[in-house]
Scaffold this active site. Sequence first.
Site, mmCIF file in Angstrom:
data_model
loop_
_atom_site.group_PDB
_atom_site.id
_atom_site.type_symbol
_atom_site.label_atom_id
_atom_site.label_comp_id
_atom_site.label_asym_id
_atom_site.label_seq_id
_atom_site.Cartn_x
_atom_site.Cartn_y
_atom_site.Cartn_z
ATOM 1 N N LYS A 34 25.798 70.783 60.461
ATOM 2 C CA LYS A 34 27.263 70.217 61.462
ATOM 3 C C LYS A 34 28.744 70.641 61.046
ATOM 4 C CE LYS A 34 25.454 66.357 61.783
ATOM 5 N NZ LYS A 34 24.777 64.587 62.032
ATOM 6 N N SER A 50 21.305 67.018 57.312
ATOM 7 C CA SER A 50 21.866 66.914 58.799
ATOM 8 C C SER A 50 23.825 66.784 58.476
ATOM 9 C CB SER A 50 21.337 65.075 58.577
ATOM 10 O OG SER A 50 22.488 65.536 59.711
ATOM 11 N N ASP A 77 19.588 69.143 64.607
ATOM 12 C CA ASP A 77 19.803 67.626 63.449
ATOM 13 C C ASP A 77 19.644 66.743 64.702
ATOM 14 O OD1 ASP A 77 21.268 65.845 61.763
ATOM 15 O OD2 ASP A 77 22.699 65.814 63.538
ATOM 16 N N ARG A 90 14.375 60.596 62.821
ATOM 17 C CA ARG A 90 14.790 59.715 61.936
ATOM 18 C C ARG A 90 15.463 58.337 62.647
ATOM 19 N NH1 ARG A 90 18.884 62.950 59.330
ATOM 20 N NH2 ARG A 90 19.332 61.069 57.418
HETATM 21 N N1 URA Z 1 24.860 61.101 59.479
HETATM 22 C C1 URA Z 1 25.024 62.222 59.560
HETATM 23 O O1 URA Z 1 25.158 63.461 59.747
HETATM 24 N N2 URA Z 1 23.476 62.532 59.733
HETATM 25 C C2 URA Z 1 22.866 61.615 58.157
HETATM 26 O O2 URA Z 1 21.705 61.570 58.220
HETATM 27 C C3 URA Z 1 23.826 60.684 57.896
HETATM 28 C C4 URA Z 1 24.353 60.246 58.333
#
Ligand code: URA
Length: 436
Positions: A188, A184, A162, A169
């Site tokens: 996490k 994403s 990520d 990104r």
């Molecule tokens: N927060 C995140 O952790 N990832 C994203 O892609 C967008 C917001």
Amino acid sequence: MSDLRAILAAKRDGGRLSDEQIAEFISGYVSGDVSDYFASALLMAIFIHGMEEAELVAWTRAMLESGRVMRFPRLARPKVDKHSTGGIGDKVSIPLAPAAAACGLAVPMISGRGLGHTGGTLDKLEAIPGFRTQLSAEEFERCLERTGVALGGQTPDLVPADRKLYALRDVTGLIESIPLIASSIMSKKLAEGLDALVLDVKFGSGAFMVERARGEALARVMLKLAASMGVKATALHTNMERPLGRTAGHALEIEECFDCLEGGGPADLRELVCLQGGEMLRLGGLAKTLDDGRAQIARSLDDGSARELFARVIAEQGGDPSCLDERSKLAHAAHKHELRAEQGGVLAWRDLRAVGHAICALGGGRMKLGDVIDPAVGLVFPRDEGERVERGEVVIEVHHNGRGLERALELLRGAFELVPAHTPSPLVLATIAQER
Ligand code: URA
């Protein structure tokens, strides 16, 4: 490795990637075998065509497994966290975590930093003198075992996929894709080794997802991802058309969190803490119903147990808990400017993104990673949305240190209107349960 061009062509033409292709791509990208130019082309194809449900599950799992997944075998308590998509003045996690732990949950909370118009929980916590959020895996686990709460940032070994994909990104304009955001966030959160998760998906001009329908779609995708990994979850769809609470800015928000932990503070902040905490207790099996959970959380705020627990968390994470009693130990800005109403009318917020940018202009936000934040600056909102304000009365207090005031005022003047009539929309728009 399979032919990378075949993976790219499949997605470019709207096809589905196999689990093996996904696993190869993610591990190859993390190890450096797959280049940024290849990855950005694939992300663009995903951005355009989306992903099928099973494909997204495989993608999220591959991201999750790209690093360490936390396990807390010595911890008997249910492990439950919450995630918010964030907004102006959103400080809910800070009183919520100790309140939920005071009611018996373990809350292993990995949070992020602020970027753009929204603030980050880690930055707000660091407004507490000495508070350390960069904890090693051992420190995080120790704090969780001793207090029931650990409040940390993402370490390099947690979901490295990520870290790399998000940075790519960000610079290629590929943030706003529901499958990419969902994978994403959930990779996490699922790396925290949770039993259950409450998602606060905000919509409105101060939210990451401005349109309500897209916010709901994101919530549903995240709930499915949680279910596919055996984690119970509920999503709350909440309002970010007005600031949450009466303050925005790091140290100011910490003071408001302290008020909440003393049974006071603004009603909307307390409401979301009780609601989200109540649902965390219900999902974690410590409350029979949501109402029972809410009542337990409210009690922990009113009887001082959440506050007492937060004092222990602050001490455990290197901070000075005496600032709970001595608020002068928090950073305070040198100046206060009062933005007054130029005419009478009912307060209606129009552009909360501009409010976030005003805080950045004062030095209280980050426009790029690495920018240094001034924790003392921020805004106080003495009036509720929908309340009548007379000409000459204060609409916003601007706490500043001499930087960016003119730009902030310009942004703030365009952020609200005083109108003949205005009915604010509700704080909580929907509760979305996980499909069985
Ligand atoms: N927060 C995140 O952790 N990832 C994203 O892609 C967008 C917001």
